[in-house]
Design a protein around this motif. Structure first.
Motif, PDB file in Angstrom:
ATOM      1  N   ILE A 145       0.606   7.141   6.114  1.00  0.00           N
ATOM      2  CA  ILE A 145       0.668   6.202   5.257  1.00  0.00           C
ATOM      3  C   ILE A 145       1.652   7.013   4.222  1.00  0.00           C
ATOM      4  O   ILE A 145       2.386   6.718   2.691  1.00  0.00           O
ATOM      5  CB  ILE A 145       0.289   5.680   4.355  1.00  0.00           C
ATOM      6  N   CYS A 154       2.352  -0.903   9.624  1.00  0.00           N
ATOM      7  CA  CYS A 154       0.939  -0.936   8.138  1.00  0.00           C
ATOM      8  C   CYS A 154       0.500  -2.546   8.274  1.00  0.00           C
ATOM      9  O   CYS A 154       1.844  -3.047   7.808  1.00  0.00           O
ATOM     10  CB  CYS A 154       1.351  -0.462   6.852  1.00  0.00           C
ATOM     11  N   ILE A 155      -0.796  -2.428   8.535  1.00  0.00           N
ATOM     12  CA  ILE A 155      -1.021  -4.048   8.256  1.00  0.00           C
ATOM     13  C   ILE A 155      -1.390  -4.060   6.798  1.00  0.00           C
ATOM     14  O   ILE A 155      -2.195  -5.637   6.702  1.00  0.00           O
ATOM     15  CB  ILE A 155      -1.812  -4.755   9.615  1.00  0.00           C
ATOM     16  N   ILE A 188      -1.238   5.397  12.089  1.00  0.00           N
ATOM     17  CA  ILE A 188      -0.166   5.886  11.060  1.00  0.00           C
ATOM     18  C   ILE A 188      -0.724   6.500  10.057  1.00  0.00           C
ATOM     19  O   ILE A 188      -0.981   6.930   9.475  1.00  0.00           O
ATOM     20  CB  ILE A 188       0.907   4.246  10.374  1.00  0.00           C
ATOM     21  N   ALA A 214      -5.707  -1.341   3.779  1.00  0.00           N
ATOM     22  CA  ALA A 214      -6.408  -0.667   2.809  1.00  0.00           C
ATOM     23  C   ALA A 214      -7.002   0.140   2.835  1.00  0.00           C
ATOM     24  O   ALA A 214      -7.695   0.608   2.030  1.00  0.00           O
ATOM     25  CB  ALA A 214      -6.069  -2.225   1.433  1.00  0.00           C
ATOM     26  N   CYS A 264      -6.982   2.999   4.303  1.00  0.00           N
ATOM     27  CA  CYS A 264      -6.478   4.489   3.656  1.00  0.00           C
ATOM     28  C   CYS A 264      -6.753   4.184   1.873  1.00  0.00           C
ATOM     29  O   CYS A 264      -7.161   5.764   1.742  1.00  0.00           O
ATOM     30  CB  CYS A 264      -4.863   4.272   3.578  1.00  0.00           C
ATOM     31  N   ILE A 292       1.083  -1.638   0.342  1.00  0.00           N
ATOM     32  CA  ILE A 292       0.401  -0.242   0.239  1.00  0.00           C
ATOM     33  C   ILE A 292       1.150   1.471  -0.111  1.00  0.00           C
ATOM     34  O   ILE A 292       2.311   1.544   0.916  1.00  0.00           O
ATOM     35  CB  ILE A 292      -0.457   0.047   1.035  1.00  0.00           C
TER      36      ILE A 292
END
Ligand code: SF4
Ligand code: SF4
Length: 478
Positions: free
Chosen positions: A286, A294-295, A284, A298, A300, A243
């Motif tokens: 991005i 970041c997991i 966070i 998606a 964001c 991402i």
């Protein structure tokens, strides 16, 4: 030592810590993720439904008169629909673990942390618990306000209904988990007074873990407890889809009206609305680049796409993209070409080969297993003049569902035969039976000493279902 001598001290000086170092010790800032809708949110919910329908539903399906999936630890048998696995089948568990590891390598090499973002139980239960929280307390602004409010009856009512619902879901999750080891219908009948100590412990432990991890710990599990977050970067390369924020397109960021021409104002496409930060479950930004927090959920992307749509800009300011595709401006075709690169092709080939081998081995699996143990107490004895007898214990395991009858014979020495056993021997479906057998041979059938023999067990009416096990027959010296 003179009284007025200066004391030796270690001076304390302020450390020049970087923000990253300081952040290791900062107090947790509670995150109130904003609800988001869109294509990826739809996929996340599809995975929630799929995984939970399987998890909660499987123990309720009956198969051949018993629970379809049951790990009966007491009887040391694992039932998976029509298959019955015994401790001797541990190889299949090993294969399953290897397959899972390679699948994780493959999907991570292709699309980063898709597992974390869509199918990991931590993500799935956090999504469910967040849904409950939003239904009861409202979206992120309402929740921030509620937490800041002084205690009141309204706040107490909202908080207690949320926690009661979370506890109910957690307990049901704990019961379902234990229902894979103790038949779930028996388990429910035993609640609360006839439940055994182990069942009680695991229902409460698993329920407590669900409540704590999805209700309270949330992103901290991913940030501080999950080892995968720490070693994922070794599985990434410059063609891994992650991402990513397209800084070239988005910067310089800044607010503007919908009608304004960003280029004329010297701005990029990012309107600096911070929606991508507000929807992020790990809190966070991005836009600062790939971060271990970041997991890959998606959220964001969905949040930013909505903003882009409103502004009349093309979607995809935040999107799935590889480092190379951003730097070299790949089109979709070229990006797909890089998905199928040597690394992912090797992982896929290994995955397909192991899956095919495991499927073949399962399909050709002989449901009959036999163990032969010599009776150590009496190696050999003369049972009648000129006849030598050896005693064995035969464990016959019928891993199939249907009851069977078996004949037992032996070969390897002239005149060797099974004596004193009522044949055929019946063994129930998915059951084992230990049968003491006596083998007899003429004393002069072979030279004195240990002779290799084979004991054959064969299903009556099904010659395909047979096993030959090696053992030894001892002929003593006169
Ligand atoms: S930055 Fe946040 S919202 Fe975006 S994918 Fe990563 S964890 Fe999800
Ligand atoms: S959601 Fe999009 S436009 Fe808004 S701050 Fe994030 S990247 Fe910029």
């Amino acid at each position: 030592m003179p009284v007025d001598a200066p004391a030796k001290t270690i001076p304390i000086v302020p450390a020049n810590a970087t923000p990253e170092e300081l952040s290791l010790y900062e107090i947790r800032r509670k995150i109130y993720p904003r609800a988001v809708h869109g294509w990826f949110a739809g996929w996340r919910w599809a995975f929630v439904w799929l995984t939970q329908l399987v998890f909660y539903g499987l123990p309720w399906i009956t198969w051949s008169g018993r629970q379809s999936v049951l790990f009966d630890l007491g009887a040391r048998k694992f039932y998976v629909f029509g298959l019955v696995f015994w401790p001797q089948d541990v190889i299949y568990l090993t294969v399953l673990l290897i397959l899972s590891a390679f699948a994780l390598f493959l999907f991570t090499a292709i699309a980063g942390r898709v597992w974390c973002g869509f199918a990991c139980p931590q993500t799935v239960y956090t999504e469910i618990f967040l849904w409950v929280e939003r239904r009861i307390e409202g979206d992120h602004v309402a929740r921030i306000r509620l937490d800041a409010e002084p205690p009141s009856a309204r706040k107490l009512a909202k908080k207690s209904s949320k926690h009661a619902t979370w506890i109910a879901i957690s307990l049901w999750t704990g019961i379902t988990f234990v229902g894979y080891f103790t038949p779930i219908r028996d388990l429910l009948r035993a609640i609360p007074f006839a439940l055994g100590p182990w069942e009680t412990f695991w229902v409460l432990f698993y329920g407590f873990a669900t409540y704590g991890n999805a209700g309270w710990m949330r992103e901290q599990v991913c940030k501080y407890m999950c080892p995968y977050a720490r070693f994922q970067s070794v599985m990434f390369d410059k063609d891994t889809m992650i991402i990513a924020y397209d800084a070239e397109r988005g910067e310089p960021r800044g607010p503007r009206s919908r009608k304004a021409d960003p280029r004329a104002k010297g701005l990029g496409d990012c309107v600096d609305c911070e929606i991508c930060v507000q929807v992020c479950p790990t809190g966070i930004d991005i836009r600062n680049g790939l971060q271990y927090e970041c997991i890959g959920c998606a959220a964001c992307i969905d949040g930013c796409d909505q903003v882009m749509e409103k502004m009349g800009y093309p979607k995809g300011l935040i999107r799935y993209a590889s480092e190379n595709s951003l730097a070299r401006h790949y089109g979709p075709k070229e990006m797909w070409r890089h998905v199928f690169r040597p690394r992912t092709l090797v992982y896929s080939a290994i995955l397909v080969a192991i899956t095919a081998a495991a499927a073949g081995a399962l399909a050709l699996r002989n449901p009959l297993k036999v163990d032969v143990l010599r009776d150590r107490g009496a190696l050999a004895r003369e049972s009648a003049p000129g006849l030598i007898e050896n005693v064995y214990r035969l464990q016959i395991m019928n891993t199939g569902e249907a009851p069977r009858t078996f004949t037992i014979s032996a070969e390897g020495i002239p005149g060797l035969e099974v004596v004193g056993l009522e044949q055929p021997v019946a063994v129930g479906g998915a059951a084992a039976r230990t049968v003491p057998i006596r083998l007899q041979a003429p004393a002069d059938a072979a030279a004195p000493g240990a002779h290799r023999i084979e004991i054959e067990v064969e299903a009556v009416g099904d010659p395909e279902m047979e096993r030959k096990e090696r053992s030894t027959f001892i002929l003593p010296r006169n």
